[in-house]
Design a protein around this motif. Structure first.
Motif, PDB file in Angstrom:
ATOM      1  N   SER A 400     -44.110 -36.322  37.144  1.00  0.00           N
ATOM      2  CA  SER A 400     -44.877 -36.328  35.891  1.00  0.00           C
ATOM      3  C   SER A 400     -44.491 -37.504  35.027  1.00  0.00           C
ATOM      4  O   SER A 400     -43.337 -37.963  35.041  1.00  0.00           O
ATOM      5  CB  SER A 400     -44.646 -35.020  35.130  1.00  0.00           C
ATOM      6  N   LYS A 401     -45.484 -38.006  34.274  1.00  0.00           N
ATOM      7  CA  LYS A 401     -45.226 -39.132  33.376  1.00  0.00           C
ATOM      8  C   LYS A 401     -44.540 -38.672  32.078  1.00  0.00           C
ATOM      9  O   LYS A 401     -43.773 -39.412  31.494  1.00  0.00           O
ATOM     10  CB  LYS A 401     -46.530 -39.846  33.060  1.00  0.00           C
ATOM     11  N   ASP A 402     -44.887 -37.474  31.605  1.00  0.00           N
ATOM     12  CA  ASP A 402     -44.282 -36.969  30.355  1.00  0.00           C
ATOM     13  C   ASP A 402     -44.206 -35.445  30.414  1.00  0.00           C
ATOM     14  O   ASP A 402     -44.672 -34.802  31.354  1.00  0.00           O
ATOM     15  CB  ASP A 402     -45.087 -37.439  29.134  1.00  0.00           C
ATOM     16  N   ARG A 403     -43.619 -34.884  29.342  1.00  0.00           N
ATOM     17  CA  ARG A 403     -43.384 -33.428  29.255  1.00  0.00           C
ATOM     18  C   ARG A 403     -44.698 -32.662  29.261  1.00  0.00           C
ATOM     19  O   ARG A 403     -44.827 -31.623  29.923  1.00  0.00           O
ATOM     20  CB  ARG A 403     -42.574 -33.103  27.995  1.00  0.00           C
ATOM     21  N   SER A 404     -45.686 -33.157  28.531  1.00  0.00           N
ATOM     22  CA  SER A 404     -46.966 -32.444  28.423  1.00  0.00           C
ATOM     23  C   SER A 404     -47.670 -32.346  29.764  1.00  0.00           C
ATOM     24  O   SER A 404     -48.324 -31.338  30.079  1.00  0.00           O
ATOM     25  CB  SER A 404     -47.856 -33.123  27.388  1.00  0.00           C
ATOM     26  N   MET A 405     -47.535 -33.390  30.589  1.00  0.00           N
ATOM     27  CA  MET A 405     -48.169 -33.374  31.926  1.00  0.00           C
ATOM     28  C   MET A 405     -47.503 -32.314  32.800  1.00  0.00           C
ATOM     29  O   MET A 405     -48.180 -31.539  33.490  1.00  0.00           O
ATOM     30  CB  MET A 405     -48.060 -34.744  32.573  1.00  0.00           C
ATOM     31  N   ALA A 406     -46.165 -32.259  32.726  1.00  0.00           N
ATOM     32  CA  ALA A 406     -45.441 -31.267  33.518  1.00  0.00           C
ATOM     33  C   ALA A 406     -45.754 -29.855  33.041  1.00  0.00           C
ATOM     34  O   ALA A 406     -45.955 -28.931  33.838  1.00  0.00           O
ATOM     35  CB  ALA A 406     -43.945 -31.534  33.429  1.00  0.00           C
ATOM     36  N   LYS A 407     -45.836 -29.687  31.714  1.00  0.00           N
ATOM     37  CA  LYS A 407     -46.115 -28.366  31.159  1.00  0.00           C
ATOM     38  C   LYS A 407     -47.518 -27.909  31.539  1.00  0.00           C
ATOM     39  O   LYS A 407     -47.740 -26.733  31.887  1.00  0.00           O
ATOM     40  CB  LYS A 407     -45.964 -28.401  29.636  1.00  0.00           C
ATOM     41  N   ALA A 408     -48.500 -28.831  31.507  1.00  0.00           N
ATOM     42  CA  ALA A 408     -49.876 -28.478  31.877  1.00  0.00           C
ATOM     43  C   ALA A 408     -49.938 -28.022  33.321  1.00  0.00           C
ATOM     44  O   ALA A 408     -50.703 -27.108  33.676  1.00  0.00           O
ATOM     45  CB  ALA A 408     -50.795 -29.680  31.655  1.00  0.00           C
ATOM     46  N   LEU A 410     -47.423 -26.584  34.999  1.00  0.00           N
ATOM     47  CA  LEU A 410     -46.768 -25.281  35.115  1.00  0.00           C
ATOM     48  C   LEU A 410     -47.638 -24.153  34.564  1.00  0.00           C
ATOM     49  O   LEU A 410     -47.658 -23.049  35.107  1.00  0.00           O
ATOM     50  CB  LEU A 410     -45.429 -25.313  34.367  1.00  0.00           C
ATOM     51  N   VAL A 411     -48.356 -24.429  33.477  1.00  0.00           N
ATOM     52  CA  VAL A 411     -49.120 -23.365  32.803  1.00  0.00           C
ATOM     53  C   VAL A 411     -50.528 -23.235  33.418  1.00  0.00           C
ATOM     54  O   VAL A 411     -50.991 -22.118  33.694  1.00  0.00           O
ATOM     55  CB  VAL A 411     -49.208 -23.643  31.298  1.00  0.00           C
ATOM     56  N   LEU A 432     -49.566 -22.556  40.366  1.00  0.00           N
ATOM     57  CA  LEU A 432     -48.572 -22.054  39.397  1.00  0.00           C
ATOM     58  C   LEU A 432     -49.270 -21.566  38.121  1.00  0.00           C
ATOM     59  O   LEU A 432     -50.150 -22.233  37.591  1.00  0.00           O
ATOM     60  CB  LEU A 432     -47.579 -23.168  39.033  1.00  0.00           C
ATOM     61  N   MET A 433     -48.863 -20.413  37.624  1.00  0.00           N
ATOM     62  CA  MET A 433     -49.482 -19.836  36.421  1.00  0.00           C
ATOM     63  C   MET A 433     -48.397 -19.271  35.491  1.00  0.00           C
ATOM     64  O   MET A 433     -48.369 -18.083  35.184  1.00  0.00           O
ATOM     65  CB  MET A 433     -50.472 -18.730  36.819  1.00  0.00           C
ATOM     66  N   PHE A 434     -47.471 -20.109  35.062  1.00  0.00           N
ATOM     67  CA  PHE A 434     -46.442 -19.682  34.107  1.00  0.00           C
ATOM     68  C   PHE A 434     -47.056 -19.533  32.709  1.00  0.00           C
ATOM     69  O   PHE A 434     -48.037 -20.208  32.371  1.00  0.00           O
ATOM     70  CB  PHE A 434     -45.296 -20.694  34.058  1.00  0.00           C
ATOM     71  N   THR A 435     -46.459 -18.683  31.898  1.00  0.00           N
ATOM     72  CA  THR A 435     -46.916 -18.581  30.506  1.00  0.00           C
ATOM     73  C   THR A 435     -46.352 -19.738  29.689  1.00  0.00           C
ATOM     74  O   THR A 435     -45.463 -20.464  30.143  1.00  0.00           O
ATOM     75  CB  THR A 435     -46.453 -17.261  29.870  1.00  0.00           C
ATOM     76  N   GLU A 436     -46.839 -19.873  28.473  1.00  0.00           N
ATOM     77  CA  GLU A 436     -46.393 -20.945  27.580  1.00  0.00           C
ATOM     78  C   GLU A 436     -44.882 -20.861  27.344  1.00  0.00           C
ATOM     79  O   GLU A 436     -44.176 -21.860  27.432  1.00  0.00           O
ATOM     80  CB  GLU A 436     -47.140 -20.820  26.247  1.00  0.00           C
TER      81      GLU A 436
END
Length: 746
Positions: A400-408, A410-411, A432-436
């Motif tokens: 991932s390039k940044d945190r938001s890309m990785a979080k998107a 995961l969620v 993958l379907m993790f919660t926020e």
């Protein structure tokens, strides 16, 4: 801005304003809340100490710091009220369960006040921390803005037992007052549990657990049979006696030892009790007292009264109960704020109010705890799931390039822009379907969490969380489960802080005291020009007759069992028992007549003092400044009241002379303008004391009678000072009543 004038009735506005003021005093200052048993100043002081971190296991802090912080943040009503509340909450002789641990001089049971706040230190007691303040972080009570809306304060503290009963309360509001005695913590907890098991329990059944008040000073409650009515209605009078022990003294004497005092005697009343006992001896009410000593210390009360060998000890103790505050009354008025309004509550109502509050607090507490555990469960499940696919998680993070890309990813399973090593990884990542919250926890997870033992601990923690969730849901869904939780907490409090009862509850007969009547004898009453009165025996007077007559304004013989009558210019008659007047040596100072009668030197002055015996034998003449006069039979003044009207006066009139008629023949009136009138006393009619009388002399303008003189057969007429010269009253010719009189030349 346009002004808007509202027209209203002034009386209605004043009434509304006063009612608003009264209610603010009642609700916001003077009366305790039935839920936590605290007044606002007490609640704010405890909360401020909690916020400052002045816990029971931490060092003391200066009282001035606590008072200043409380006043600045929560209670802007002056530092004295805050410090007084802090001091009282620390005094173990006033509170059944002190809430503050004071260090320094916090006053004592004998009435000495606490040192200034800059010298004393304080911290919370352990019971306060655990039973009053421990759950404030669990959203158990509402927080409201402070006076200037810069802080938040609890509207009530989540107290875990009926503090209103345990510590009692006293307060005076506008038009109402509260007076609740303290009770034993262990007994109160037992009564609360009994109520929770059966809400239909009666007050009488609750009193099997709460025997009655438990005063920190001990003592004996003597009207046990009246307590049920008091606790049912919330009002009544509790009679309390001090504890008296009899000990053998020196030389065969008996010591009466007071080891516990009635609760109302706390403070200056102990000193007054000692003075009252001494006064009993001085006034010859008892001749049995040899010595009185106050041997009280930090260990407790010990007042020793040494009696003579042949003293009737039982009669003497009964005299103390009847004549002093060794037996006293505690007026009960169990008034508190319930549901936002003042209400007089019985024992059951107070317990019900607290139990309802406990259910409300615990419902909010376990709802908050459940939400926290569910949040923990969600994160724990996310971390466990992430550990199972940790390689994929690492691949996503590295690609991932940044945190938001990785979080998107995961969620939401978004894989666009992420570089994967394997195609299978991209397919798995898209699923993958993790919660926020889980995604945030994964992104913040540290590498050491991947250690095997850490993973095992996480799984164990998850199992514990699931157990807590099940327990909290069970408590919230079943009232009996919550009741058991509350009772368990009460048992823990009782075990840690309960103590044995101090006050004994009995049914005792009223004290019967046989007062020994003094032997009747003649005494001489002496009162000087300053109003100090005393009595001496006739032999002492005869030895000092010349000095007594010259130094005293009033001197006469009377019976020691009789009364002295004091006539004043306002027409009042004050009676004083001779037994109440100090009897002793000739050079004793005596006491002001104000102190032993209803006479007030600020409002009236003495015209005449005589014995009631003389009044019964003779007639009395009254003369006023407006020249009204009459003769009254002295028997009319044989009254039992301490103060009665001796005559009737016209508006603006006052008495200038009251004399007992014995041998007088003529009366001579002298006015302010220098007129004299002499006439026979036979011209003055006899009337009742309630009559105004007849006019003795015609007055002109603002003239008024100033002096009154009498002539006696066989005795030369008085010689007075008139216009700075000696004037013989025999020069005044006899005239008729109700004439103008003459103005003599000198």
């Amino acid at each position: 801005m346009d002004e808007k004038i509202i027209k209203t009735e002034y009386s209605e506005l004043m009434q509304k304003s006063y009612i608003d003021y009264a209610m603010s005093v009642i609700i916001a200052r003077a009366l305790p809340d039935a839920r936590d048993g605290l007044k606002p100043v007490q609640r704010r002081t405890l909360y401020d100490m909690h916020e400052l971190g002045i816990r029971y296991d931490r060092p003391y802090r200066k009282s001035a710091r606590i008072v200043g912080d409380t006043m600045g943040k929560y209670h802007p009503h002056g530092d004295s009220s805050i410090y007084d509340a802090l001091v009282v909450m620390s005094q173990e002789f006033k509170k059944g369960l002190p809430l503050i641990d004071g260090h320094g001089n916090f006053g004592n049971i004998e009435g000495d006040g606490a040192a200034a706040m800059r010298y004393t230190e304080a911290r919370l007691e352990r019971v306060t921390q655990e039973a009053f303040l421990s759950d404030l972080d669990k959203d158990v009570v509402d927080f409201v803005p402070n006076f200037d809306e810069t802080e938040k304060e609890p509207s009530v503290l989540p107290v875990k037992f009926p503090n209103l009963l345990v510590n009692g309360s006293e307060g005076i509001a506008v038009g109402m007052a509260t007076s609740i005695p303290p009770h034993n913590l262990s007994e109160v907890i037992d009564a609360v549990k009994a109520y929770m098991k059966d809400e239909s329990v009666s007050t009488a059944e609750l009193m099997k657990y709460i025997k009655g008040p438990d005063f920190p000073t001990g003592g004996i409650v003597i009207n046990k049979d009246e307590l049920l009515s008091i606790y049912e209605t919330g009002t009544g009078k509790i009679k309390v006696r001090g504890r008296v022990d009899i000990e053998k003294g020196k030389a065969g004497r008996t010591n009466v030892v007071i080891s516990e005092i009635p609760y109302p005697m706390i403070g200056a009343n102990i000193a007054k009790f000692l003075m009252d006992v001494a006064a009993l001896s001085e006034q010859k009410k008892t001749m049995d007292i040899v010595d009185i000593t106050n041997q009280s210390s930090k260990e407790g009360i010990r007042i020793v009264i040494e009696l003579k060998k042949d003293a009737d000890v039982e009669n003497f103790v009964n005299m103390l109960y009847k004549k002093t505050r060794l037996e006293d009354t505690f007026g009960v008025n169990m008034l508190a704020i319930a549901g936002g309004r003042p209400e007089t509550m019985g024992l059951k109502e107070i317990i019900k109010c607290n139990v309802d509050f406990q259910y409300e607090v615990n419902t909010r507490k376990y709802t908050t705890l459940l939400a926290r555990e569910q949040e923990k469960k969600e994160i724990q499940e996310g971390l466990i799931k992430a550990c199972n696919v940790i390689d994929l998680i690492i691949e996503i993070l590295r690609g991932s390039k940044d945190r938001s890309m990785a979080k998107a990813c995961l969620v939401e399973g978004k894989t666009e822009g992420i570089k994967f090593k394997f195609k299978e990884s991209k397919i798995m990542a898209s699923q993958l379907m993790f919660t926020e919250k889980q995604a945030n926890a994964i992104l913040e997870m540290r590498l050491y969490k991947l250690i095997g033992l850490e993973l095992e601990a996480l799984i164990n923690e998850h199992e514990e969380t699931m157990a807590n969730i099940y327990r909290y849901e069970d408590i919230l869904s079943r009232r009996d489960a919550m009741a058991q939780v509350i009772m368990n907490e009460l048992d823990a409090i009782k075990k840690s802080f309960g103590h044995a009862r101090k006050t004994q509850i009995e049914n005792l007969a009223e004290a019967v005291y046989e007062e020994k009547k003094p032997e009747e004898m003649d005494v001489v009453f002496l009162m000087d020009r300053f109003g100090y009165a005393r009595c001496v025996d006739t032999a002492t007077y005869e030895r000092n007759k010349e000095a007594a007559d010259s130094e005293s304004r009033y001197v006469f013989t009377c019976k020691n069992t009789g009364k002295v009558c004091v006539f004043t210019n306002t027409g009042q008659l004050h009676t004083v028992k001779v037994a109440d007047i100090p009897y002793g040596k000739f050079r004793d100072k005596g006491v002001p007549i104000d102190n032993i009668s209803n006479f007030s030197s600020d409002k009236e002055h003495i015209i005449a003092v005589t014995s009631q015996t003389s009044l019964n034998l003779y007639r009395v003449i009254f003369v006023t400044k407006l020249s009204m006069m009459k003769i009254v039979d002295g028997g009319e003044f044989d009254v039992s009241k301490r103060m009665v009207a001796s005559t009737k006066l016209q508006e603006g009139d006052e008495i200038v002379d009251v004399s007992v008629l014995k041998e007088q023949k003529d009366i001579i009136l002298q006015t302010k303008d220098g007129y004299f009138l002499k006439f026979s006393l036979e011209e003055i009619p006899e009337k009742k004391k309630g009559a105004v009388g007849v006019r003795g002399m015609k007055l002109t303008g603002t003239d008024q009678v100033e002096n009154v003189y009498y002539t006696r057969p066989g005795i030369a007429d008085p010689v007075i000072e008139f216009k700075e010269k000696q004037f013989d009253l025999s020069r005044i010719k006899t005239g008729r009543r109700d004439s103008k009189g003459t103005k003599p030349r000198v």
